[in-house]
Design a protein around this motif. Sequence first.
Motif, PDB file in Angstrom:
ATOM      1  N   ALA A  12       0.881  -1.217   0.018  1.00 32.05           N
ATOM      2  CA  ALA A  12       0.009   0.068   0.139  1.00 32.05           C
ATOM      3  C   ALA A  12       1.059   1.363  -0.129  1.00 32.05           C
ATOM      4  CB  ALA A  12      -0.894   0.017   1.341  1.00 32.05           C
ATOM      5  N   ARG A  13       0.253   2.394  -0.650  1.00 30.93           N
ATOM      6  CA  ARG A  13       1.169   3.465  -0.572  1.00 30.93           C
ATOM      7  C   ARG A  13       1.338   4.051   0.676  1.00 30.93           C
ATOM      8  NH1 ARG A  13      -1.170   7.143  -5.250  1.00 30.93           N
ATOM      9  NH2 ARG A  13      -3.234   6.394  -4.227  1.00 30.93           N
ATOM     10  N   ALA A  14       2.388   4.475   1.174  1.00 30.18           N
ATOM     11  CA  ALA A  14       2.631   5.013   2.422  1.00 30.18           C
ATOM     12  C   ALA A  14       1.720   6.424   2.568  1.00 30.18           C
ATOM     13  CB  ALA A  14       3.874   5.302   2.728  1.00 30.18           C
ATOM     14  N   SER A  15       1.348   7.127   1.538  1.00 25.74           N
ATOM     15  CA  SER A  15       0.960   8.182   1.725  1.00 25.74           C
ATOM     16  C   SER A  15      -0.649   8.408   2.005  1.00 25.74           C
ATOM     17  CB  SER A  15       1.196   9.161   0.104  1.00 25.74           C
ATOM     18  OG  SER A  15       0.683   8.576  -0.880  1.00 25.74           O
ATOM     19  N   VAL A  16      -1.144   6.996   1.405  1.00 26.38           N
ATOM     20  CA  VAL A  16      -2.641   6.906   1.661  1.00 26.38           C
ATOM     21  C   VAL A  16      -2.791   7.065   3.231  1.00 26.38           C
ATOM     22  CG1 VAL A  16      -4.504   5.635   1.183  1.00 26.38           C
ATOM     23  CG2 VAL A  16      -2.708   5.763  -0.746  1.00 26.38           C
ATOM     24  N   ALA A  17      -3.958   7.529   3.499  1.00 22.80           N
ATOM     25  CA  ALA A  17      -4.271   7.681   4.964  1.00 22.80           C
ATOM     26  C   ALA A  17      -5.006   6.173   5.220  1.00 22.80           C
ATOM     27  CB  ALA A  17      -5.512   8.685   5.061  1.00 22.80           C
ATOM     28  N   LYS A  18      -4.862   5.700   6.472  1.00 25.15           N
ATOM     29  CA  LYS A  18      -5.226   4.470   6.862  1.00 25.15           C
ATOM     30  C   LYS A  18      -6.411   4.809   7.893  1.00 25.15           C
ATOM     31  CE  LYS A  18      -0.909   1.992   6.494  1.00 25.15           C
ATOM     32  NZ  LYS A  18       0.274   1.377   7.146  1.00 25.15           N
ATOM     33  N   PRO A  19      -7.703   4.250   7.249  1.00 26.12           N
ATOM     34  CA  PRO A  19      -8.901   4.456   8.471  1.00 26.12           C
ATOM     35  C   PRO A  19      -8.647   3.363   9.450  1.00 26.12           C
ATOM     36  CG  PRO A  19      -9.386   3.282   6.195  1.00 26.12           C
ATOM     37  CD  PRO A  19      -8.130   3.771   6.165  1.00 26.12           C
ATOM     38  N   ASP A  20      -9.302   3.752  10.412  1.00 28.15           N
ATOM     39  CA  ASP A  20      -9.588   3.033  11.599  1.00 28.15           C
ATOM     40  C   ASP A  20     -10.704   1.968  11.609  1.00 28.15           C
ATOM     41  OD1 ASP A  20     -11.518   4.830  12.317  1.00 28.15           O
ATOM     42  OD2 ASP A  20     -10.487   5.279  14.187  1.00 28.15           O
ATOM     43  N   VAL A  31     -22.778  -2.410  11.008  1.00 33.58           N
ATOM     44  CA  VAL A  31     -22.081  -2.750  11.692  1.00 33.58           C
ATOM     45  C   VAL A  31     -20.585  -2.180  11.752  1.00 33.58           C
ATOM     46  CG1 VAL A  31     -21.074  -5.044  13.098  1.00 33.58           C
ATOM     47  CG2 VAL A  31     -23.093  -4.991  12.383  1.00 33.58           C
ATOM     48  N   ARG A  32     -20.181  -1.520  12.759  1.00 32.18           N
ATOM     49  CA  ARG A  32     -18.901  -0.924  12.537  1.00 32.18           C
ATOM     50  C   ARG A  32     -17.789  -2.105  12.804  1.00 32.18           C
ATOM     51  NH1 ARG A  32     -14.725   1.280  15.623  1.00 32.18           N
ATOM     52  NH2 ARG A  32     -14.311   3.642  15.103  1.00 32.18           N
ATOM     53  N   VAL A  33     -16.859  -1.950  12.155  1.00 28.98           N
ATOM     54  CA  VAL A  33     -15.780  -3.000  12.101  1.00 28.98           C
ATOM     55  C   VAL A  33     -14.397  -2.299  12.183  1.00 28.98           C
ATOM     56  CG1 VAL A  33     -14.498  -4.749  10.774  1.00 28.98           C
ATOM     57  CG2 VAL A  33     -16.899  -4.521  10.406  1.00 28.98           C
ATOM     58  N   THR A  34     -13.770  -2.522  13.390  1.00 32.92           N
ATOM     59  CA  THR A  34     -12.495  -1.919  13.650  1.00 32.92           C
ATOM     60  C   THR A  34     -11.355  -2.570  12.847  1.00 32.92           C
ATOM     61  OG1 THR A  34     -13.050  -1.141  15.943  1.00 32.92           O
ATOM     62  CG2 THR A  34     -10.767  -1.618  15.383  1.00 32.92           C
ATOM     63  N   LEU A  35     -10.397  -1.625  12.427  1.00 35.75           N
ATOM     64  CA  LEU A  35      -9.291  -2.032  11.491  1.00 35.75           C
ATOM     65  C   LEU A  35      -8.192  -2.059  12.238  1.00 35.75           C
ATOM     66  CD1 LEU A  35     -10.366  -0.300   8.227  1.00 35.75           C
ATOM     67  CD2 LEU A  35     -10.774  -2.724   8.885  1.00 35.75           C
ATOM     68  N   LEU A  36      -7.332  -2.943  12.454  1.00 35.92           N
ATOM     69  CA  LEU A  36      -6.046  -2.692  13.112  1.00 35.92           C
ATOM     70  C   LEU A  36      -5.052  -2.897  11.857  1.00 35.92           C
ATOM     71  CD1 LEU A  36      -6.581  -4.672  16.486  1.00 35.92           C
ATOM     72  CD2 LEU A  36      -6.637  -2.160  15.984  1.00 35.92           C
ATOM     73  N   TRP A  37      -4.030  -1.874  11.815  1.00 35.64           N
ATOM     74  CA  TRP A  37      -3.120  -2.097  10.943  1.00 35.64           C
ATOM     75  C   TRP A  37      -1.893  -2.303  11.492  1.00 35.64           C
ATOM     76  CZ3 TRP A  37      -3.875  -0.662   5.631  1.00 35.64           C
ATOM     77  CH2 TRP A  37      -5.326   0.018   5.366  1.00 35.64           C
ATOM     78  N   ASN A  38      -1.337  -3.496  11.277  1.00 37.15           N
ATOM     79  CA  ASN A  38      -0.211  -4.279  12.024  1.00 37.15           C
ATOM     80  C   ASN A  38       0.711  -4.642  11.144  1.00 37.15           C
ATOM     81  OD1 ASN A  38       1.467  -5.737  13.580  1.00 37.15           O
ATOM     82  ND2 ASN A  38      -0.279  -6.698  14.749  1.00 37.15           N
ATOM     83  N   GLU A  39       1.988  -3.666  11.434  1.00 34.70           N
ATOM     84  CA  GLU A  39       3.203  -4.064  10.241  1.00 34.70           C
ATOM     85  C   GLU A  39       3.796  -5.319  10.687  1.00 34.70           C
ATOM     86  OE1 GLU A  39       4.223  -2.187   8.050  1.00 34.70           O
ATOM     87  OE2 GLU A  39       2.456  -1.047   8.054  1.00 34.70           O
ATOM     88  N   ARG A  40       3.556  -5.946  11.867  1.00 32.68           N
ATOM     89  CA  ARG A  40       4.232  -7.061  11.971  1.00 32.68           C
ATOM     90  C   ARG A  40       3.340  -8.512  11.801  1.00 32.68           C
ATOM     91  NH1 ARG A  40       5.662  -6.433  18.494  1.00 32.68           N
ATOM     92  NH2 ARG A  40       3.453  -5.646  18.317  1.00 32.68           N
ATOM     93  N   ALA A  41       2.044  -8.245  11.403  1.00 32.69           N
ATOM     94  CA  ALA A  41       1.192  -9.349  11.022  1.00 32.69           C
ATOM     95  C   ALA A  41       1.432  -9.611   9.597  1.00 32.69           C
ATOM     96  CB  ALA A  41      -0.172  -8.655  10.931  1.00 32.69           C
ATOM     97  N   THR A  58      -7.555  -7.472  11.393  1.00 30.90           N
ATOM     98  CA  THR A  58      -6.344  -6.952  11.315  1.00 30.90           C
ATOM     99  C   THR A  58      -5.531  -7.040  10.043  1.00 30.90           C
ATOM    100  OG1 THR A  58      -5.895  -7.999  13.443  1.00 30.90           O
ATOM    101  CG2 THR A  58      -4.070  -7.529  12.054  1.00 30.90           C
ATOM    102  N   ILE A  59      -5.042  -5.953   9.508  1.00 31.96           N
ATOM    103  CA  ILE A  59      -4.553  -5.879   8.246  1.00 31.96           C
ATOM    104  C   ILE A  59      -2.952  -5.706   8.329  1.00 31.96           C
ATOM    105  CG2 ILE A  59      -4.490  -4.289   6.129  1.00 31.96           C
ATOM    106  CD1 ILE A  59      -7.036  -3.079   6.964  1.00 31.96           C
ATOM    107  N   PRO A  60      -2.474  -6.844   7.616  1.00 29.23           N
ATOM    108  CA  PRO A  60      -0.987  -7.128   7.873  1.00 29.23           C
ATOM    109  C   PRO A  60      -0.242  -5.978   7.041  1.00 29.23           C
ATOM    110  CG  PRO A  60      -1.920  -8.606   6.048  1.00 29.23           C
ATOM    111  CD  PRO A  60      -2.930  -7.718   6.651  1.00 29.23           C
ATOM    112  N   ALA A  61       1.205  -6.087   7.296  1.00 24.95           N
ATOM    113  CA  ALA A  61       2.159  -5.329   6.358  1.00 24.95           C
ATOM    114  C   ALA A  61       1.909  -5.434   4.844  1.00 24.95           C
ATOM    115  CB  ALA A  61       3.654  -5.692   6.683  1.00 24.95           C
ATOM    116  N   ARG A  62       1.750  -4.427   4.293  1.00 29.47           N
ATOM    117  CA  ARG A  62       1.746  -4.324   2.749  1.00 29.47           C
ATOM    118  C   ARG A  62       0.118  -4.640   2.431  1.00 29.47           C
ATOM    119  NH1 ARG A  62       3.799  -8.443   0.010  1.00 29.47           N
ATOM    120  NH2 ARG A  62       4.420  -9.648   1.935  1.00 29.47           N
ATOM    121  N   GLY A  63      -0.667  -4.644   3.492  1.00 27.82           N
ATOM    122  CA  GLY A  63      -2.167  -4.768   3.149  1.00 27.82           C
ATOM    123  C   GLY A  63      -2.812  -3.406   2.555  1.00 27.82           C
TER     124      GLY A  63
END
Length: 253
Positions: A12-20, A31-41, A58-63
């Motif tokens: 994913a491009r680093a400049s793109v904002a990551k929603p939560d 239904v609200r779904v929480t997003l966890l951006w985890n570089e180690r996943a 949980t969204i992994p690195a490069r997700g």
Amino acid sequence: MGFFQRLTGTPARASVAKPDHFHVEIDGEMVRVTLLWNERARRYTLRLRGSVREPVVTIPARGRLSEARAFLDRNRGWLQARLAALPAPTPLADGASIPLRGVPVRILHRPGRGIVRLQESDGEMQLLVPGEIDHLPRRVTDFLKREARRDLEAATARHAASLGVTVKNIRLGDPTSRWGSCSSSGTIAYSWRMILAPPAVLDYLAAHEVAHMREMNHSARFWRHVASICPGMDEAKAWLVRHGASLHAVGAE
């Protein structure tokens, strides 16, 4: 417990904002779904924090967000079944029935000043809550926390004396993923919601956390300590597995 998928996408491009979070429709409700951006996943995962009725992806690195949505769509049936299995929420409101030490108690609002107190009337336990109606949820919660502290402090002191350990501090909170924790410094943290469970369950939790003062693990030796001060631990553990989600339903909207 949840679903997972190994990552095969592109960075994913680093400049793109990551929603939560994002929303998904389940049974006609958003239904609200929480997003966890985890570089180690290394994979996408989906779990349900049933205590707060919240799906977490949980969204992994490069997700990518699009892949997270597609992953959730593929597992929509699993999520739908898990949400449907959760107990119905019980708001803290006038006329609602909530458990207190495992016994149903009817919440009754009373105008005017006074203290929150229990009474029995015609075989029914009632919790009388004076004051402004808008303050009722907070006053009920404060009452439950006071009762929880009293019971947990007593159970903790009793078990600590049995094992010959010293508990330096007791804290109450409302964690979503555990009922208690113990630090090596001698502080034990409990969920105040234990006051909703039968006394034997609260007693087991106190025994469990106090035993960690001897063994900061879940080894066979640890469980022997728990069993020595709480002979009914197996029944209490089983109760929490079966009914734990119902404790978190109290006060949920």
